[in-house]
Write a protein that holds these residues in place. Structure first.
Motif, PDB file in Angstrom:
ATOM      1  N   LEU A  73    -137.874 -82.362 -47.323  1.00  8.13           N
ATOM      2  CA  LEU A  73    -137.498 -80.879 -47.012  1.00  8.13           C
ATOM      3  C   LEU A  73    -137.865 -80.310 -47.660  1.00  8.13           C
ATOM      4  CD1 LEU A  73    -133.578 -81.834 -46.860  1.00  8.13           C
ATOM      5  CD2 LEU A  73    -134.594 -80.166 -45.819  1.00  8.13           C
ATOM      6  N   LEU A  74    -138.094 -80.808 -48.998  1.00  9.81           N
ATOM      7  CA  LEU A  74    -138.754 -80.393 -50.110  1.00  9.81           C
ATOM      8  C   LEU A  74    -140.666 -78.759 -49.487  1.00  9.81           C
ATOM      9  CD1 LEU A  74    -138.005 -80.741 -53.676  1.00  9.81           C
ATOM     10  CD2 LEU A  74    -137.364 -78.562 -52.150  1.00  9.81           C
ATOM     11  N   THR A  87    -140.578 -77.504 -46.901  1.00 13.38           N
ATOM     12  CA  THR A  87    -139.797 -76.097 -47.386  1.00 13.38           C
ATOM     13  C   THR A  87    -141.467 -75.688 -47.559  1.00 13.38           C
ATOM     14  OG1 THR A  87    -137.933 -76.221 -47.632  1.00 13.38           O
ATOM     15  CG2 THR A  87    -138.543 -74.515 -48.695  1.00 13.38           C
ATOM     16  N   ILE A  98    -143.336 -71.977 -46.838  1.00 12.50           N
ATOM     17  CA  ILE A  98    -143.496 -70.995 -47.068  1.00 12.50           C
ATOM     18  C   ILE A  98    -145.160 -70.562 -47.084  1.00 12.50           C
ATOM     19  CG2 ILE A  98    -143.562 -69.726 -49.922  1.00 12.50           C
ATOM     20  CD1 ILE A  98    -140.583 -69.743 -48.322  1.00 12.50           C
ATOM     21  N   CYS A 118    -139.058 -65.546 -45.989  1.00 16.91           N
ATOM     22  CA  CYS A 118    -138.829 -66.601 -46.913  1.00 16.91           C
ATOM     23  C   CYS A 118    -137.392 -67.181 -47.058  1.00 16.91           C
ATOM     24  CB  CYS A 118    -140.069 -66.179 -47.891  1.00 16.91           C
ATOM     25  SG  CYS A 118    -141.739 -66.076 -47.918  1.00 16.91           S
ATOM     26  N   ILE A 134    -136.060 -69.031 -44.479  1.00 23.62           N
ATOM     27  CA  ILE A 134    -136.930 -70.287 -44.923  1.00 23.62           C
ATOM     28  C   ILE A 134    -135.587 -71.294 -46.058  1.00 23.62           C
ATOM     29  CG2 ILE A 134    -138.396 -71.906 -45.490  1.00 23.62           C
ATOM     30  CD1 ILE A 134    -140.087 -70.065 -44.343  1.00 23.62           C
ATOM     31  N   PHE A 135    -135.491 -70.438 -47.451  1.00 27.53           N
ATOM     32  CA  PHE A 135    -134.545 -70.748 -47.773  1.00 27.53           C
ATOM     33  C   PHE A 135    -133.237 -71.196 -47.689  1.00 27.53           C
ATOM     34  CE2 PHE A 135    -138.384 -69.220 -51.521  1.00 27.53           C
ATOM     35  CZ  PHE A 135    -138.041 -70.529 -51.762  1.00 27.53           C
ATOM     36  N   LEU A 166    -132.817 -74.347 -46.199  1.00 30.81           N
ATOM     37  CA  LEU A 166    -132.876 -75.475 -46.823  1.00 30.81           C
ATOM     38  C   LEU A 166    -131.651 -75.919 -47.394  1.00 30.81           C
ATOM     39  CD1 LEU A 166    -134.439 -78.117 -48.192  1.00 30.81           C
ATOM     40  CD2 LEU A 166    -135.407 -75.621 -49.975  1.00 30.81           C
TER      41      LEU A 166
END
Length: 94
Positions: free
Chosen positions: A43-44, A47, A51, A68, A71-72, A75
């Motif tokens: 996941l990180l 992301t 980004i 962004c 996207i966050f 997440l």
């Protein structure tokens, strides 16, 4: 330049994954297994790479912030669902 960006993203993800690993040494409340670390790492990393892609391809600052932010938000929604089953979906094992 591209290698430095990728290395930076991987190092940040590794540093973030150290937080629960260290917490597991001092508390019985943090109980992660290998699968948890893999899912969060994916996941990180995903992301971070998304980004990076947005920052390289989108030209206007306003659109960068919006994309962004989305996207966050995605997440954090996925993270919350996996952590506590916020929506009670089968995705979280409910």
């Amino acid at each position: 330049m591209k290698t430095k960006r990728i290395l930076f993203i991987v190092l940040i993800v590794g540093a973030l994954l150290l937080i629960p690993l260290i917490a597991m040494q001092f508390s019985d409340e943090v109980v992660w297994d290998l699968f948890d670390f893999l899912v969060v790492g994916i996941l990180l990393l995903g992301t971070g790479f998304l980004i990076d892609l947005v920052l390289r391809k989108v030209s206007t600052t306003k659109n960068r912030f919006i994309i962004c932010g989305v996207i966050f938000a995605v997440l954090f929604i996925i993270w919350a669902e996996l952590a506590v089953g916020l929506f009670g979906s089968p995705f979280a094992g409910s």
